[in-house]
Each structure stands twice: as structure tokens, then as C-alpha cells.
Design a protein around this motif. Structure first.
Motif, PDB file in Angstrom:
ATOM      1  N   ARG A  80      81.460  60.997  13.214  1.00  0.00           N
ATOM      2  CA  ARG A  80      82.097  59.956  14.039  1.00  0.00           C
ATOM      3  C   ARG A  80      82.994  59.064  13.177  1.00  0.00           C
ATOM      4  O   ARG A  80      84.102  58.701  13.587  1.00  0.00           O
ATOM      5  CB  ARG A  80      81.037  59.118  14.755  1.00  0.00           C
ATOM      6  N   PRO A  89      89.818  62.555  18.205  1.00  0.00           N
ATOM      7  CA  PRO A  89      88.640  62.387  19.073  1.00  0.00           C
ATOM      8  C   PRO A  89      87.337  62.851  18.426  1.00  0.00           C
ATOM      9  O   PRO A  89      86.274  62.298  18.709  1.00  0.00           O
ATOM     10  CB  PRO A  89      88.972  63.248  20.306  1.00  0.00           C
ATOM     11  N   ALA A  90      87.406  63.889  17.564  1.00  0.00           N
ATOM     12  CA  ALA A  90      86.168  64.458  17.031  1.00  0.00           C
ATOM     13  C   ALA A  90      86.394  65.048  15.644  1.00  0.00           C
ATOM     14  O   ALA A  90      87.529  65.347  15.245  1.00  0.00           O
ATOM     15  CB  ALA A  90      85.626  65.532  17.973  1.00  0.00           C
ATOM     16  N   ASP A 235      89.854  67.871  19.117  1.00  0.00           N
ATOM     17  CA  ASP A 235      89.315  67.161  20.284  1.00  0.00           C
ATOM     18  C   ASP A 235      87.902  67.680  20.576  1.00  0.00           C
ATOM     19  O   ASP A 235      87.423  68.626  19.956  1.00  0.00           O
ATOM     20  CB  ASP A 235      90.250  67.267  21.494  1.00  0.00           C
ATOM     21  N   GLU A 236      87.233  67.043  21.509  1.00  0.00           N
ATOM     22  CA  GLU A 236      85.829  67.382  21.781  1.00  0.00           C
ATOM     23  C   GLU A 236      85.665  68.808  22.293  1.00  0.00           C
ATOM     24  O   GLU A 236      84.662  69.464  22.021  1.00  0.00           O
ATOM     25  CB  GLU A 236      85.240  66.390  22.787  1.00  0.00           C
ATOM     26  N   THR A 237      86.639  69.308  23.044  1.00  0.00           N
ATOM     27  CA  THR A 237      86.546  70.674  23.580  1.00  0.00           C
ATOM     28  C   THR A 237      86.567  71.696  22.454  1.00  0.00           C
ATOM     29  O   THR A 237      85.760  72.636  22.428  1.00  0.00           O
ATOM     30  CB  THR A 237      87.696  70.948  24.568  1.00  0.00           C
ATOM     31  N   LYS A 239      85.795  71.166  19.315  1.00  0.00           N
ATOM     32  CA  LYS A 239      84.550  71.024  18.547  1.00  0.00           C
ATOM     33  C   LYS A 239      83.414  71.772  19.230  1.00  0.00           C
ATOM     34  O   LYS A 239      82.672  72.529  18.579  1.00  0.00           O
ATOM     35  CB  LYS A 239      84.191  69.544  18.380  1.00  0.00           C
ATOM     36  N   SER A 240      83.260  71.587  20.525  1.00  0.00           N
ATOM     37  CA  SER A 240      82.187  72.261  21.255  1.00  0.00           C
ATOM     38  C   SER A 240      82.356  73.775  21.207  1.00  0.00           C
ATOM     39  O   SER A 240      81.375  74.522  21.066  1.00  0.00           O
ATOM     40  CB  SER A 240      82.162  71.779  22.710  1.00  0.00           C
TER      41      SER A 240
END
Length: 366
Positions: A80, A89-90, A235-237, A239-240
Motif C-alpha cells: 500500500r 492504485p496497487a 491497477d487492482e484488476t 494485481k488480482s
């Protein structure tokens, strides 16, 4: 089988290019990636030691991959923090830059995609592309026109892979031109900031405020930060997706928390010590003022001196070594015949006298 290996190694030995492992030598450092001297900075080491004394469990092994038992509050907090510092974002941490690139390029592009790489991109990207089902194409080094000519011919999704500062020639990528091309052709731009992070603040992406134009950025910590490991900024997508499908992430035992703590502490130390980067750039200026012919950028801590002959290059490096200067020679076939070079790395801790003596030997030799 062993005989085949021995024959190949013997050929390398005869050519004088056999790689061997050696203890770290004593001498004046003009070859390491420790641009800001943080690998041996006593003040930073004291800060790390204090944190370990306060929390000895930082030294414990992680005991598994991050998806099983290897995740921790320290890891999450560091990710973070890194994302916030770079205005992404990530962030996703890896044990090395090599592993980060393997994860990226073996996972995100699929068989319907094309990866267009600068011809001088790091070997880790080439290795990762071999693990991918995507098609790989090369464009001429730092040549936006050649890149555009390739982009024009593509009909499916494309990724563009470049470095912001290249480690072999020490030159800078035309980031703004390439990011504009990526936007125009709807390509996903991936930039490796391994050698720019710390040298130019938190990197050239931040310097030029290109976060919204760069799909993924890779930051590594074994160079100017003097630590180890890497982070993918995205971004979070993304990363996931990597957490779910990237084999180099899923099947790797997580590093111990000490590494992640050291990275976060290193960021904080960089913010406390802007004078280190200023001193580095002053030393780069001193080197450039010696009028050594080089293809490298005038702002780069990496200064390549072309010596287009393996034997001549070997003699130059030996002469420098005899004068206690540690340098790194790059021989063919690692680089093309005729482009053999001495790779000089400048640091904040080098003195003006050392730089002048080093360059004096080089100028007398070539």
C-alpha cells in the motif's frame, strides 16, 4: 552429457569469456549498481537494526507462498505504501525484478496478443516471452518511428515493453513519445524502471507524471535502494489477475518480512536524503566533463565506453584493476562484435579525484 557441457565451456575458456564466481574485490567501485551508496550506508543500517531489535520476528522465514502462509501485515502495508508513493492504485511485491518480469509477460499476454519489445530490453523479458503464448516482435532501440511502423500492422491487442534507462548503453528511452504512441494505438505500455528508480527521485514515470499513460511499471530495489526485490505497479484488476494466474508469484515462497520492511525504510530514507541523488548527478557531470566518447545519456549513472575488441578491452580492464579500479567489461558475444564496452557505474560516494584518475587511464589507453 557432461562431455557436451565441458566442450562448450572449454570453447568459452579459450575465447577468454568463461564466467566464474569470484569474491567481492577490494578497490574503488565503478561497477556496482549501488548508485546512492545505500547498500553500505551505516545510518540506514542503524535504522534497519533498530527495527529488527524492536521486532525480531521480521527475521523469521515466511513459511510458504503468499497464497498459503507467507502473507503478512508487513507485506500488505508495504504494498500500500509503495502504491501511494508512486501514485498507482496497487503494487505487488516480488523477490526479484527477474521474477516480476517473468510473472508479467508470461501471464498477461495470451495467444491472441503481440508483445513488441525494444531490442535492448532486459533478458528477463525475453525469457518471460518464451513462457508466454503471445507473439513477440522487436523494434529498433529507442526508435519510435520503427515502433509505429510495427504498430500500424497489428490487428489484435498489443503490449509494448521498454526500459526507462537502459543498463547496457546507459541511455534514456523517449518515454513521452512512446507513451503517446501506445495511447494512439491502444497498446498497453509496460516500463521497467530498474535503473531509474532512486537516480531520478522515484523514477522517470513519476518525474514526467505518466502514471495514467503507463499500463504497468516495474520497480526494482537491488540497485539504487541497496536492497533486494521488486514491485509491479498497476491497477487492482491487474494485481488480482497476477495473484490468480502468475506462476512465478503463486509457486514462490514469500520472502521474510525483513525484506519488505527494508524496502519501505529505504523509501523513507530516500526522502530524508535528497543530497545523495544530487551528489550522484554532480559526479555524472564531472565524468562527462572529461570528454570520454560514450553513447550514454549525459544524465545517466551508467556510462558505456566502447572498446571494439575483446583483447583490447581485457587489457584496459586489467590496467584499471591494477590501479584498484573495479569496472565491468562486456565482451562479445554478450554484445555484438564491434560493440564491446567498458561499463562504468558512477555513485554518490565516488570522489572527483577518483573519477579524474579513472578517466585519465581510459583516455591514455584508447
Amino acid at each position: 552429457m557432461l562431455k557436451k557441457f565441458e566442450e562448450v565451456l572449454d570453447k568459452r575458456k579459450e575465447a577468454g569469456i568463461l564466467r566464474t564466481l569470484k569474491p567481492k574485490s577490494a578497490g574503488v567501485d565503478f561497477y556496482s549498481n549501488d548508485y546512492l551508496g545505500l547498500a553500505g550506508n551505516e545510518e540506514l543500517q542503524e535504522q534497519l537494526l533498530q527495527k529488527v531489535q524492536e521486532k525480531p520476528k521480521l527475521l523469521s522465514g515466511s513459511s510458504g507462498s503468499r497464497l498459503i502462509s507467507g502473507n503478512s501485515n508487513t507485506t500488505d502495508e508495504t504494498e500500500r505504501y509503495i502504491a501511494e508513493q508512486h501514485k498507482y492504485p496497487a503494487a505487488l511485491l516480488f523477490s526479484s525484478g527477474y521474477n516480476a518480469n517473468l510473472a508479467l509477460f508470461s501471464t498477461l499476454p495470451d495467444r491472441h496478443d503481440t508483445i513488441i519489445v525494444d531490442e535492448q530490453i532486459h533478458r528477463s523479458v525475453h525469457d518471460a516471452c518464451r513462457m508466454s503464448h503471445a507473439r513477440k516482435l522487436k523494434f529498433r532501440h529507442n526508435d519510435p518511428e520503427d515502433l509505429e511502423s510495427i504498430l500500424k500492422k497489428q490487428t489484435g491487442p498489443c503490449y509494448i515493453a521498454i526500459e526507462s534507462l537502459y543498463s547496457m548503453d546507459g541511455d534514456l528511452a523517449p518515454l513521452q513519445e512512446i507513451s503517446s504512441l501506445a495511447k494512439r494505438y491502444n497498446a498497453a505500455l509496460i516500463i521497467d524502471e530498474a535503473h531509474a528508480f532512486g537516480v531520478f527521485g522515484f523514477g522517470l514515470i513519476e518525474k514526467y507524471q505518466l502514471q495514467n499513460d503507463v499500463f504497468v511499471t516495474v520497480i526494482t530495489y537491488g540497485k539504487a535502494l541497496g536492497a533486494h526485490g521488486a514491485a509491479i505497479l498497476c491497477d487492482e484488476t491487474v494485481k488480482s489477475y497476477l495473484v490468480n494466474f502468475a506462476s512465478p508469484f503463486i509457486y514462490t515462497t514469500a520472502a521474510q518480512d525483513f525484506l519488505w520492511m527494508a524496502i519501505k525504510t529505504g523509501y523513507e530514507f530516500l526522502k530524508q536524503k535528497p543530497e545523495l541523488s544530487k551528489k550522484l548527478h554532480k559526479n555524472i557531470e564531472i565524468f562527462r566533463n572529461q570528454n570520454i566518447d560514450t553513447p550514454s545519456s549525459e544524465m545517466s549513472p551508467i556510462q558505456a565506453v566502447l572498446v571494439p575488441d575483446n583483447q583490447q578491452l581485457r587489457s584496459l580492464q586489467k590496467t584499471l584493476s591494477d590501479n584498484d579500479f573495479l569496472t565491468y567489461a562486456v565482451y562479445s558475444p554478450t554484445v555484438k562484435i564491434g560493440t564491446e564496452r567498458l561499463r562504468i557505474c558512477l555513485h554518490s560516494f565516488n570522489t572527483e579525484k577518483e573519477i579524474e584518475k579513472l578517466t585519465g587511464i581510459i583516455k591514455a589507453f584508447i
